[in-house]
Enzyme design. Structure first.
Site, PDB file in Angstrom:
ATOM      1  CB  SER A 299      -0.899   0.017   1.238  1.00 55.99           C
ATOM      2  OG  SER A 299      -1.384   1.330   1.418  1.00 55.99           O
TER       3      SER A 299
ATOM      4  CG  HIS B 143      -3.696  -1.672  -1.814  1.00 58.61           C
ATOM      5  ND1 HIS B 143      -4.795  -2.438  -2.144  1.00 58.61           N
ATOM      6  CD2 HIS B 143      -4.090  -0.863  -0.810  1.00 58.61           C
ATOM      7  CE1 HIS B 143      -5.810  -2.109  -1.353  1.00 58.61           C
ATOM      8  NE2 HIS B 143      -5.408  -1.148  -0.543  1.00 58.61           N
TER       9      HIS B 143
ATOM     10  CG  ASP C 172      -4.995   2.355   0.625  1.00 57.61           C
ATOM     11  OD1 ASP C 172      -5.965   1.577   0.506  1.00 57.61           O
ATOM     12  OD2 ASP C 172      -3.889   2.005   1.072  1.00 57.61           O
TER      13      ASP C 172
ATOM     14  CG  MET D 211      -8.277   7.066   2.076  1.00 54.23           C
ATOM     15  SD  MET D 211      -7.502   7.016   3.699  1.00 54.23           S
ATOM     16  CE  MET D 211      -6.725   5.393   3.642  1.00 54.23           C
TER      17      MET D 211
ATOM     18  CG  HIS E 136      -9.109   0.100  -0.848  1.00 54.47           C
ATOM     19  ND1 HIS E 136      -8.538  -0.145   0.394  1.00 54.47           N
ATOM     20  CD2 HIS E 136     -10.449   0.164  -0.642  1.00 54.47           C
ATOM     21  CE1 HIS E 136      -9.499  -0.221   1.300  1.00 54.47           C
ATOM     22  NE2 HIS E 136     -10.660  -0.030   0.710  1.00 54.47           N
TER      23      HIS E 136
ATOM     24  CG  MET F 143     -11.321   3.249   1.554  1.00 54.73           C
ATOM     25  SD  MET F 143      -9.785   3.169   2.497  1.00 54.73           S
ATOM     26  CE  MET F 143      -8.601   3.252   1.142  1.00 54.73           C
TER      27      MET F 143
ATOM     28  CG  MET G 214     -11.605  -2.915   4.806  1.00 54.73           C
ATOM     29  SD  MET G 214     -10.122  -2.312   3.983  1.00 54.73           S
ATOM     30  CE  MET G 214      -9.250  -1.487   5.299  1.00 54.73           C
TER      31      MET G 214
ATOM     32  N   GLY H  55      -9.025   4.092   6.743  1.00 51.18           N
ATOM     33  CA  GLY H  55      -8.711   5.505   6.936  1.00 51.18           C
ATOM     34  C   GLY H  55      -7.230   5.768   7.159  1.00 51.18           C
TER      35      GLY H  55
ATOM     36  CG  ASP I  40      -6.176  -2.860   3.009  1.00 52.96           C
ATOM     37  OD1 ASP I  40      -5.163  -2.562   3.658  1.00 52.96           O
ATOM     38  OD2 ASP I  40      -6.762  -2.067   2.239  1.00 52.96           O
ATOM     39  N   GLY I  41      -4.970  -4.350   6.159  1.00 53.48           N
ATOM     40  CA  GLY I  41      -4.960  -3.712   7.470  1.00 53.48           C
ATOM     41  C   GLY I  41      -4.206  -4.514   8.510  1.00 53.48           C
ATOM     42  N   GLY I  42      -3.100  -3.949   8.969  1.00 50.71           N
ATOM     43  CA  GLY I  42      -2.346  -4.599  10.046  1.00 50.71           C
ATOM     44  C   GLY I  42      -1.668  -5.894   9.632  1.00 50.71           C
TER      45      GLY I  42
ATOM     46  N   GLY J 104       1.131  -1.968   4.052  1.00 52.28           N
ATOM     47  CA  GLY J 104       1.713  -0.631   3.983  1.00 52.28           C
ATOM     48  C   GLY J 104       2.923  -0.542   4.891  1.00 52.28           C
TER      49      GLY J 104
HETATM   50  C1  DX5 Z   1      -6.422   1.542   5.329  1.00 53.70           C
HETATM   51  C2  DX5 Z   1      -5.910   1.202   3.957  1.00 53.70           C
HETATM   52  C3  DX5 Z   1      -4.795   0.254   3.962  1.00 53.70           C
HETATM   53  C4  DX5 Z   1      -3.571   0.727   4.704  1.00 53.70           C
HETATM   54  C5  DX5 Z   1      -2.898  -0.470   5.273  1.00 53.70           C
HETATM   55  O1  DX5 Z   1      -7.601   2.268   5.226  1.00 53.70           O
HETATM   56  O2  DX5 Z   1      -6.948   0.651   3.162  1.00 53.70           O
HETATM   57  O3  DX5 Z   1      -4.463  -0.174   2.640  1.00 53.70           O
HETATM   58  O4  DX5 Z   1      -2.671   1.427   3.907  1.00 53.70           O
HETATM   59  O5  DX5 Z   1      -1.835  -0.036   6.062  1.00 53.70           O
HETATM   60  P1  DX5 Z   1      -1.085  -1.023   7.051  1.00 53.70           P
HETATM   61  O6  DX5 Z   1      -0.556  -2.149   6.228  1.00 53.70           O
HETATM   62  O7  DX5 Z   1      -0.038  -0.149   7.633  1.00 53.70           O
HETATM   63  O8  DX5 Z   1      -2.110  -1.496   8.062  1.00 53.70           O
HETATM   64 ZN    ZN Z   2      -6.399  -0.298   1.155  1.00 57.02          ZN
END
Ligand code: DX5
Ligand code: ZN
Length: 219
Positions: free
Chosen positions: A10, A35, A37, A39, A68, A70, A139, A144, A176-178, A198
């Site tokens: 990401s 990826h 993001d 927003m 992606h 959002m 997710m 965010g 996606d996330g953590g 990310g």
């Molecule tokens: C969050 C994004 C993710 C984010 C993931 O809203 O959709 O793609 O960048 O970041 P990490 O991998 O640091 O959790």
């Molecule tokens: Zn994402």
């Protein structure tokens, strides 16, 4: 479905001042998808980039651009991201009243369509649209921001894996996330085949990207 695990860095965690170079670096470091993001400060509490930035990044990599969205509403912007060079366009069903139609329009533009499930979004949003999705993104944080802690929705991942396998089609199951090497392993065991990362990709700076991606793939 293919068993290959795909890594999708990401670029939210990249250096935004040198984004083109960052995309080239993660491409060379072994990324499968890039990826992106998007927003809007409305659907999620953060603002990032729009179609012009995707277009500017496009010449920097031949890898799959996994965009992606959002944003809400989503429909007015789908074509702009398609024209900017997105290969996969994913969005949240909460971002418009008619997500069946949104999936159709992404497909109609010749792109792969993805549906994104927030942590609290039930998997039954997939009930009547499995024939229209090329990717399901689960997710494991609330969208965010990068750098949040993984929410272990492993039963949900397994549920979606079963739904995908029942179709017999090659649909990506992306998380996606953590995601880090430890949580990646849990996700893959539960049935995921694409891992967004990310923080775990970009930590330590450019000389670490290849090792970081390798560690994730090791899952
Ligand atoms: C969050 C994004 C993710 C984010 C993931 O809203 O959709 O793609 O960048 O970041 P990490 O991998 O640091 O959790
Ligand atoms: Zn994402």
């Amino acid at each position: 479905m293919s068993n290959k695990i795909r890594i999708a860095p990401s670029i939210l965690s990249a250096d935004f001042a040198t984004l083109g170079e960052e995309v080239r670096r993660v491409d060379e470091a072994g990324a499968d998808y890039i990826h992106v993001d998007v927003m809007d400060g409305h659907f999620v509490p953060n603002i990032t980039i729009g179609p012009d930035v995707v277009k500017a990044l496009r010449p920097h990599s031949k890898k799959v651009f996994d965009v992606h969205l959002m944003i809400a509403p989503v429909d007015p912007y789908v074509e702009a991201f398609a024209n900017a060079g997105a290969d996969i366009i994913s969005f949240h069903p909460e971002a418009g009243a008619h997500y069946h139609r949104t999936l159709q329009s992404i497909r109609g533009l010749g792109k792969r369509a993805g549906l994104v499930l927030n942590p609290a979004t039930p998997t039954d949003v997939l009930d009547n649209v499995m024939d229209l999705v090329d990717l399901v993104l689960i997710m494991t944080v609330n969208p965010g921001f990068g750098g949040q802690s993984f929410i272990p929705l492993l039963d949900k991942i397994a549920d979606v894996r079963a739904r995908i396998d029942a179709t017999g089609r090659d649909i990506d199951l992306e998380i996606d996330g953590g995601v880090n090497p430890e949580t990646a392993k849990l996700c893959v065991q539960a049935g995921a085949n694409v891992l967004v990362a990310g923080t775990a990709t970009f930590k330590g700076g450019p000389e670490k990207y290849a090792d970081n991606i390798k560690a994730l793939r090791g899952a």
